[in-house]
Design a protein around this motif. Structure first.
Motif: not given
Ligand SMILES: O=P(O)(O)OC[C@H]1O[C@H](OP(=O)(O)OP(=O)(O)O)[C@H](O)[C@@H]1O
Ligand SMILES: O=c1cc[nH]c(=O)[nH]1
Ligand SMILES: [Mg+2]
Length: 209
Positions: A98-118
């Motif tokens: 499965g794939h979970i797409g997350l990137y970390r916002n560089e300022e807040t360091l909070k993860p942002v979800e952009y993809y999920c296929k399980l």
């Protein structure tokens, strides 16, 4: 409470030092990440259940042991988690991915979800999340939450380098999830990078910086 297992086998520690070295280029970095994942895989799967099976060797009848067939899903957190997938698939070739797409916002360091296929039957599978870096713990924790929302019940998290504070976050938020790591590093710097760490795992894997 989560069990945190530090896998400090000499081969893994040797390869991890090469990985940390800033002189290591993308090709070697990719190979090392896969090799470490494969070596760690032995420990991550140590409690997999076995059953007795009857076979015949060229000499006589015998009882052997085989995996009970509990299905496995490897779930990398994109992008950097992709680097560990091939190593794990070498050990468990029948696993689904499965794939979970997350990137970390560089300022807040909070993860942002952009993809999920399980895999559709994720609820019945033993899930192994691959995530080289557990820094603030936000990405790993969100990925686990997402998997639980989709019904996953048996989840373990496999990292290369964790920070102490990130480990605390994930173990508090998900005490049912066991964590395996090759290193527990001291702290984060002001940009949320693990110190000493190995830099940005995604960029080093894919040569994007
Ligand atoms: O524990 P955290 O503080 O959430 O940080 C860890 C996350 O940061 C990195 O992802 P990044 O945002 O760089 O995305 P990438 O893998 O696509 O490079 C890394 O691959 C982890 O997913
Ligand atoms: O040290 C870190 C922190 C987050 N993501 C990385 O790739 N490295
Ligand atoms: Mg990155």
């Amino acid at each position: 409470m989560s069990k945190v297992t530090l896998i400090d086998h000499p081969l893994i520690q040797h390869k991890l030092t090469l990985l940390r070295d800033k002189k290591t280029g993308a090709k070697d970095f990719r190979e090392l990440v896969n090799e470490i994942a494969m070596l760690m895989g032995y420990e991550v799967t140590r409690d997999f259940q076995l059953e007795n099976v009857e076979i015949e060797t060229p000499i006589c009848k015998a009882t052997g042991k085989m995996l009970t067939g509990k299905k496995v899903a490897i779930v990398p957190i994109l992008r950097a988690g992709l680097g560990m997938v091939d190593g794990m698939l070498k050990l468990i070739p029948a696993a689904k991915v499965g794939h979970i797409g997350l990137y970390r916002n560089e300022e807040t360091l909070k993860p942002v979800e952009y993809y999920c296929k399980l895999p559709q039957d994720i609820a019945e599978r033993e899930v192994i999340i691959t995530e080289p870096m557990l820094a603030t713990g936000g990405s790993s924790s969100d990925a686990i939450t997402l998997l639980k929302k989709r019904g996953a019940k048996n989840i373990r998290l496999m990292c290369l380098v964790c920070s102490k504070q990130g480990l605390e976050v994930v173990t508090n938020e998900h005490p049912d999830v066991d964590i395996y790591t090759a290193a527990i590093d001291e702290k984060l710097n002001e940009h949320g990078y693990i110190v000493p760490g190995l830099g940005d795992a995604g960029d080093r894997l894919f040569g994007t910086k």
